[in-house]
Design a protein around this motif. Structure first.
Motif, PDB file in Angstrom:
ATOM      1  N   GLU A  32      43.390 -18.692   4.890  1.00 27.02           N
ATOM      2  CA  GLU A  32      42.277 -18.774   5.889  1.00 27.02           C
ATOM      3  C   GLU A  32      42.819 -18.260   7.295  1.00 27.02           C
ATOM      4  OE1 GLU A  32      39.288 -21.737   8.165  1.00 27.02           O
ATOM      5  OE2 GLU A  32      40.896 -22.782   6.636  1.00 27.02           O
ATOM      6  N   PHE A  33      44.124 -18.414   7.704  1.00 25.02           N
ATOM      7  CA  PHE A  33      44.521 -17.930   8.740  1.00 25.02           C
ATOM      8  C   PHE A  33      44.904 -16.538   8.542  1.00 25.02           C
ATOM      9  CE2 PHE A  33      48.309 -16.897  11.576  1.00 25.02           C
ATOM     10  CZ  PHE A  33      47.905 -17.235  12.679  1.00 25.02           C
ATOM     11  N   ASP A  34      45.303 -15.783   7.645  1.00 27.13           N
ATOM     12  CA  ASP A  34      45.445 -14.782   7.136  1.00 27.13           C
ATOM     13  C   ASP A  34      44.280 -13.912   7.227  1.00 27.13           C
ATOM     14  OD1 ASP A  34      48.215 -15.100   7.083  1.00 27.13           O
ATOM     15  OD2 ASP A  34      48.397 -14.992   4.976  1.00 27.13           O
ATOM     16  N   CYS A  35      43.164 -14.530   6.546  1.00 29.19           N
ATOM     17  CA  CYS A  35      41.780 -13.991   6.451  1.00 29.19           C
ATOM     18  C   CYS A  35      41.116 -13.814   8.081  1.00 29.19           C
ATOM     19  CB  CYS A  35      40.846 -14.769   5.590  1.00 29.19           C
ATOM     20  SG  CYS A  35      41.181 -14.447   3.741  1.00 29.19           S
TER      21      CYS A  35
ATOM     22  N   GLY B 194      48.581 -30.836  -1.582  1.00 35.13           N
ATOM     23  CA  GLY B 194      48.962 -30.564  -0.264  1.00 35.13           C
ATOM     24  C   GLY B 194      49.492 -29.199  -0.149  1.00 35.13           C
ATOM     25  N   ASP B 195      50.001 -28.639  -1.148  1.00 36.20           N
ATOM     26  CA  ASP B 195      50.818 -27.372  -1.286  1.00 36.20           C
ATOM     27  C   ASP B 195      49.560 -26.407  -1.303  1.00 36.20           C
ATOM     28  OD1 ASP B 195      53.281 -28.293  -1.405  1.00 36.20           O
ATOM     29  OD2 ASP B 195      53.605 -27.743  -3.331  1.00 36.20           O
ATOM     30  N   PHE B 196      48.535 -26.586  -2.086  1.00 33.39           N
ATOM     31  CA  PHE B 196      47.063 -25.939  -2.327  1.00 33.39           C
ATOM     32  C   PHE B 196      46.599 -25.797  -0.762  1.00 33.39           C
ATOM     33  CE2 PHE B 196      42.689 -25.325  -3.542  1.00 33.39           C
ATOM     34  CZ  PHE B 196      42.800 -24.139  -3.807  1.00 33.39           C
ATOM     35  N   GLU B 197      46.415 -26.929  -0.303  1.00 33.57           N
ATOM     36  CA  GLU B 197      45.753 -27.262   1.053  1.00 33.57           C
ATOM     37  C   GLU B 197      46.508 -26.345   2.012  1.00 33.57           C
ATOM     38  OE1 GLU B 197      44.494 -30.584   4.264  1.00 33.57           O
ATOM     39  OE2 GLU B 197      45.185 -31.227   2.377  1.00 33.57           O
TER      40      GLU B 197
END
Length: 151
Positions: free
Chosen positions: A134-137, A124-127
Motif C-alpha cells: 500500500e505504501f509503495d502503491c 502478520g507477514d501478509f499484513e
C-alpha cells in the motif's frame, strides 16, 4: 491295729484257736482294707488320668482355636493389604493410560497452537507485506501524479 511286724510274729508262733480266728479275721479285714485302698487308688488314678487327658485335649483344642484366631487376625490384615495393593496397581495402570492419552492430546494441542501461531505470523507477514505494498502503491501513485502535473 496290727503292724506288718506283729502279723509276721503272729504267723510264726502257734496261737490258740480263738486268737487264731481273731488274727485271721483281722488279717482278712486288713487285706480287704488294703485291697480297698489299692482299688480306690486305682480308681482315683484312672479318674485323674482321664481328667488329665480331658484337660490336655481341651488345652490342645483351645490352643488350636487360639492359633486359628491369631492366623485369621494376621491374615485378615495381610489379605486386606493384598487387596489394597491390587486396587492400587489397577489404579496405577489406569492412571498410566490416562497420562499417555493426555500426553498425546497435549502433543496435538501443541501442534495446533504451532500451526495457529505460524498462521498468525503469516497473517502478520501478509499484513506487513500489504502495508508495504500500500505504501509503495501510494508512492507510485504520488510519483505518477507529480509527473502528470508537471507536464
Amino acid at each position: 491295729m496290727n503292724t506288718p511286724k506283729s502279723l509276721s510274729a503272729a504267723r510264726g508262733r502257734v496261737l490258740p484257736f480263738s486268737e487264731k480266728e481273731k488274727t485271721e479275721e483281722e488279717s482278712g479285714t486288713l487285706e480287704s482294707s488294703l485291697l480297698q485302698l489299692i482299688d480306690d487308688n486305682r480308681r482315683s488314678s484312672l479318674q485323674l488320668r482321664e481328667k488329665t487327658e480331658r484337660s490336655r485335649k481341651e488345652a490342645i483344642r483351645h490352643a488350636a482355636r487360639t492359633a486359628d484366631l491369631l492366623v485369621k487376625a494376621v491374615n485378615g490384615g495381610v489379605e486386606e493389604c493384598f487387596v489394597n495393593e491390587k486396587r492400587i496397581e489397577s489404579e496405577i495402570r489406569n492412571l498410566a493410560v490416562t497420562v499417555a492419552k493426555f500426553g498425546k492430546q497435549t502433543d496435538q494441542w501443541l501442534a495446533v497452537t504451532h500451526a495457529v501461531n505460524s498462521a498468525v505470523k503469516e497473517i502478520g507477514d501478509f499484513e506487513n507485506w500489504m502495508k508495504t505494498m500500500e505504501f509503495d502503491c501510494k508512492k507510485i501513485t504520488a510519483a505518477i501524479r507529480n509527473i502528470h502535473e508537471d507536464q
